[in-house]
Design an enzyme around this catalytic site. Structure first.
Site, PDB file in Angstrom:
ATOM      1  N   CYS A  50       0.848  -1.189   0.000  1.00 37.49           N
ATOM      2  CA  CYS A  50       0.000   0.000   0.000  1.00 37.49           C
ATOM      3  C   CYS A  50       0.883   1.238   0.000  1.00 37.49           C
ATOM      4  O   CYS A  50       1.924   1.269   0.651  1.00 37.49           O
ATOM      5  CB  CYS A  50      -0.960   0.015   1.181  1.00 37.49           C
ATOM      6  SG  CYS A  50      -0.303  -0.616   2.722  1.00 37.49           S
ATOM      7  N   GLU A  57      -7.881   9.245   2.406  1.00 35.24           N
ATOM      8  CA  GLU A  57      -7.414   8.704   1.141  1.00 35.24           C
ATOM      9  C   GLU A  57      -8.543   8.338   0.187  1.00 35.24           C
ATOM     10  O   GLU A  57      -9.597   7.869   0.607  1.00 35.24           O
ATOM     11  CB  GLU A  57      -6.569   7.435   1.371  1.00 35.24           C
ATOM     12  CG  GLU A  57      -5.263   7.724   2.057  1.00 35.24           C
ATOM     13  CD  GLU A  57      -4.339   6.528   2.119  1.00 35.24           C
ATOM     14  OE1 GLU A  57      -3.123   6.763   2.193  1.00 35.24           O
ATOM     15  OE2 GLU A  57      -4.818   5.369   2.102  1.00 35.24           O
TER      16      GLU A  57
END
Length: 177
Positions: free
Chosen positions: A68, A115
Site C-alpha cells: 500500500c 485517502e
C-alpha cells in the site's frame, strides 16, 4: 528527499500536490492504492498479508494487504503500483484495479489518513523479499481465517484493510469459483 503526493477531490480529480507528511498532518484527501495478492491451493484461497514495520509513521505492527502506498506527483497508478511492489516486496506482479473507496481515519500519533484508495488484486505464488524498513513479517492466510481474525482482533489490522479486505475477498471468491 520528501515525497510529494497527489491531492484529489471526492471524484479523484487531481487538485494539487503536497508533501506526504504534511498531507497526513493537515489531513488532505490524497490518492492512494492498496494491492491484494492471493493464490489458490487445494481449492482454498489464500491472501498475502504483511505486518507493517514498527517504525512506520502510522499503523506500525498492524497486519494489512501485501502493498500500500501513494503515487508521487506526476506519477500514474500504472507506474506507482509496480514501483512500490518492488520497493516493499521485491517483486512485480500483474494486478488489476477492482474498485476504489474513500476513507478517513485519525491516528493517536497525531496524523490522519484521508485517502481515495484504488484497490488492486493479482495472483502471486512466488517468493517475496520484504524490505525490513517497510515490512516486519509476511504471511499467507486462508480467506475464512482472515475473516475470523478480523472479527476477533480488529485492532490488529490497518483501518483500510478492515474496509477493503471483505470486498476484495468477495470479488475473488466469485472470480475463482
Amino acid at each position: 528527499m520528501s515525497d510529494e503526493i497527489i491531492l484529489v477531490n471526492m471524484n479523484d480529480d487531481e487538485i494539487g500536490c503536497c508533501e506526504k507528511m504534511e498531507a497526513h498532518r493537515i489531513p488532505a484527501l490524497h490518492r492512494a492504492f492498496s494491492v491484494f495478492l492471493y493464490k489458490k491451493e487445494g481449492g482454498k484461497l489464500y491472501m498475502m498479508l504483511q505486518k507493517r514495520a514498527e517504525g512506520k509513521y502510522h499503523s506500525g505492527g498492524l497486519w494489512t494487504n501485501a502493498c500500500c502506498s501513494h503515487p508521487r506527483k506526476g506519477e500514474t497508478l500504472a507506474e506507482a503500483v509496480p514501483r512500490r511492489m518492488t520497493e516493499e516486496l521485491g517483486i512485480t506482479a500483474d494486478v488489476e484495479e477492482e474498485f476504489s473507496f474513500t476513507y478517513f481515519h485519525r491516528f493517536s500519533e497525531g496524523c490522519a489518513e484521508f485517502e481515495y484508495d484504488h484497490v488492486f488484486s493479482g495472483k502471486w505464488e512466488g517468493e517475496v523479499r520484504p524490505n525490513p524498513e517497510e515490512i516486519s513479517q509476511v504471511a499467507w492466510m486462508e480467506f475464512s481465517d482472515i475473516g475470523q481474525k478480523m472479527m476477533a482482533q480488529p485492532d490488529s489490522f490497518s483501518p483500510w484493510f478492515m474496509i477493503a479486505a471483505p470486498k476484495v475477498m468477495a470479488v475473488l471468491r466469485d472470480r475463482e469459483q
